[in-house]
Design an enzyme around this catalytic site. Sequence first.
Site, PDB file in Angstrom:
ATOM      1  N   ARG A 107       0.824  -1.212   0.000  1.00  0.00           N
ATOM      2  CA  ARG A 107       0.000   0.000   0.000  1.00  0.00           C
ATOM      3  C   ARG A 107       0.855   1.257   0.000  1.00  0.00           C
ATOM      4  O   ARG A 107       0.497   2.266  -0.620  1.00  0.00           O
ATOM      5  CB  ARG A 107      -0.972  -0.027   1.192  1.00  0.00           C
ATOM      6  N   LYS A 160      -2.826   6.463   1.271  1.00  0.00           N
ATOM      7  CA  LYS A 160      -2.601   6.894   2.655  1.00  0.00           C
ATOM      8  C   LYS A 160      -1.627   8.063   2.629  1.00  0.00           C
ATOM      9  O   LYS A 160      -0.444   7.917   2.972  1.00  0.00           O
ATOM     10  CB  LYS A 160      -2.085   5.710   3.485  1.00  0.00           C
ATOM     11  N   GLU A 210     -16.366   6.279   5.296  1.00  0.00           N
ATOM     12  CA  GLU A 210     -15.527   5.695   6.346  1.00  0.00           C
ATOM     13  C   GLU A 210     -15.404   6.658   7.511  1.00  0.00           C
ATOM     14  O   GLU A 210     -15.956   7.762   7.488  1.00  0.00           O
ATOM     15  CB  GLU A 210     -14.154   5.300   5.802  1.00  0.00           C
TER      16      GLU A 210
HETATM   17  N1  PLP Z   1      -9.314   4.407   6.987  1.00  0.00           N
HETATM   18  C1  PLP Z   1      -8.462   5.377   7.371  1.00  0.00           C
HETATM   19  C2  PLP Z   1      -8.782   6.773   6.984  1.00  0.00           C
HETATM   20  C3  PLP Z   1      -7.313   5.048   8.109  1.00  0.00           C
HETATM   21  O1  PLP Z   1      -6.456   5.998   8.492  1.00  0.00           O
HETATM   22  C4  PLP Z   1      -7.074   3.710   8.456  1.00  0.00           C
HETATM   23  C5  PLP Z   1      -5.864   3.332   9.193  1.00  0.00           C
HETATM   24  O2  PLP Z   1      -4.891   2.917   8.662  1.00  0.00           O
HETATM   25  C6  PLP Z   1      -7.980   2.732   8.034  1.00  0.00           C
HETATM   26  C7  PLP Z   1      -9.093   3.121   7.312  1.00  0.00           C
HETATM   27  C8  PLP Z   1      -7.767   1.289   8.343  1.00  0.00           C
HETATM   28  O3  PLP Z   1      -6.761   0.725   7.559  1.00  0.00           O
HETATM   29  P1  PLP Z   1      -5.891  -0.501   8.086  1.00  0.00           P
HETATM   30  O4  PLP Z   1      -6.860  -1.551   8.460  1.00  0.00           O
HETATM   31  O5  PLP Z   1      -5.069  -0.883   6.919  1.00  0.00           O
HETATM   32  O6  PLP Z   1      -5.120   0.001   9.231  1.00  0.00           O
HETATM   33  C1  COI Z   2      -3.724   3.370  11.556  1.00  0.00           C
HETATM   34  O1  COI Z   2      -4.668   2.698  11.974  1.00  0.00           O
HETATM   35  O2  COI Z   2      -2.591   2.905  11.430  1.00  0.00           O
HETATM   36  C2  COI Z   2      -3.921   4.747  11.162  1.00  0.00           C
HETATM   37  O3  COI Z   2      -3.162   5.224  10.386  1.00  0.00           O
HETATM   38  C3  COI Z   2      -5.051   5.488  11.752  1.00  0.00           C
HETATM   39  C4  COI Z   2      -4.687   6.819  12.369  1.00  0.00           C
HETATM   40  C5  COI Z   2      -3.801   6.714  13.556  1.00  0.00           C
HETATM   41  C6  COI Z   2      -4.243   7.809  11.366  1.00  0.00           C
END
Ligand code: PLP
Ligand code: COI
Length: 343
Positions: A85, A187, A223
Amino acid sequence: MSKLTPETIDWSNLGFSYIDTGARFRAKFTNGAWQEGEIVSDNTVTMSEGSPVLHYGQACFEGLKAYRTKDGEIQLFRPDQNAKRLVKSAEQLLMEPYPEDKFVEAVKQVVQANEDWVPPYGTGATLYIRPFLYGEGDIVGVQPATNYTFAIFVTPVGPYFKGGLAPQDFLVTDYDRAAPQGTGAAKVGGNYAASYLAGKEAKDAGYADAIYLDPATHTKIEEIGSSNFFGITKENQFITPKSPSILPSITKYSLMHLAETRLGMETIEGDVYLNEIDQFVEAGAMGTAAAITPIASITYHGEKHVFYSETEAGPITQKLYDELIGIQFGDVEAPEGWIQTVK
Ligand code: PLP
Ligand code: COI
């Protein structure tokens, strides 16, 4: 105040905040190539005042965790997915991607260097790992950098939302965090700066965070500021929004797999209309930092909708939690390739 150390820290009462652990990873891209990375002690960075990260937000990041198992080992949950990612996010901002295999290696290296900071099994705490990449150099025009830094710091954390599995209230915001053809699925730093205002308004009003609607029609749940959304129907379906402007959550795809293969549920990525949320008997937020957080209620334009309960996690949410968290801490068998041990 004296500096926290792994010997003095209270692991069971950690929140989600930065602690300087003394060791971090840094690698530089200069002269057209990634230089060998190293562990350094200084937590500050220096760069040219012209750096594109400072003016134009040329930055992206990742978030993953290291978990201490019952027998004292340290394990990572799907770090290869974070590596992938970060490459995608970098490509969207015309940045030099950090190679996927080197990413996983660097994560292991920095966790090993901070071994004592991985919280003990049973405290619920984890070591949060924050890889990030930014563009730097003597530039003033709107153009990508030619030099980059890839870095990783770590910090021990407890629950992102207070109370762990305690259900939380969320506020549906009228702000958008990312445009339909924009950077929402990457991200990148700018998405998060763009979410500060909505997040602050939600928190100031007593909510855990903001929930965004789809930016084109403002009729569908997208989200949460820091996590993806799921709802459970009484027909045993796990439903989660599909949209080009949300982050493809690693936790979400992992939970969809577990819901299907271990709980026998049907999983659907699709439109989640705000005026159809009655269909959900349970709802939750899912992400690395958030883990699985039950959603007590969502409020939109003054109208509050309560899902399962304002005080307890629903039974399906609890099962999903037990399965995922069990895998992450090594108590439940993981699907092939999901866990990598650090040592
Ligand atoms: N959505 C946002 C905006 C986030 O910052 C995160 C955190 O990383 C997620 C979703 C969840 O992603 P992940 O499950 O890969 O941590
Ligand atoms: C994560 O879950 O790793 C995120 O990036 C969420 C937040 C702390 C920005």
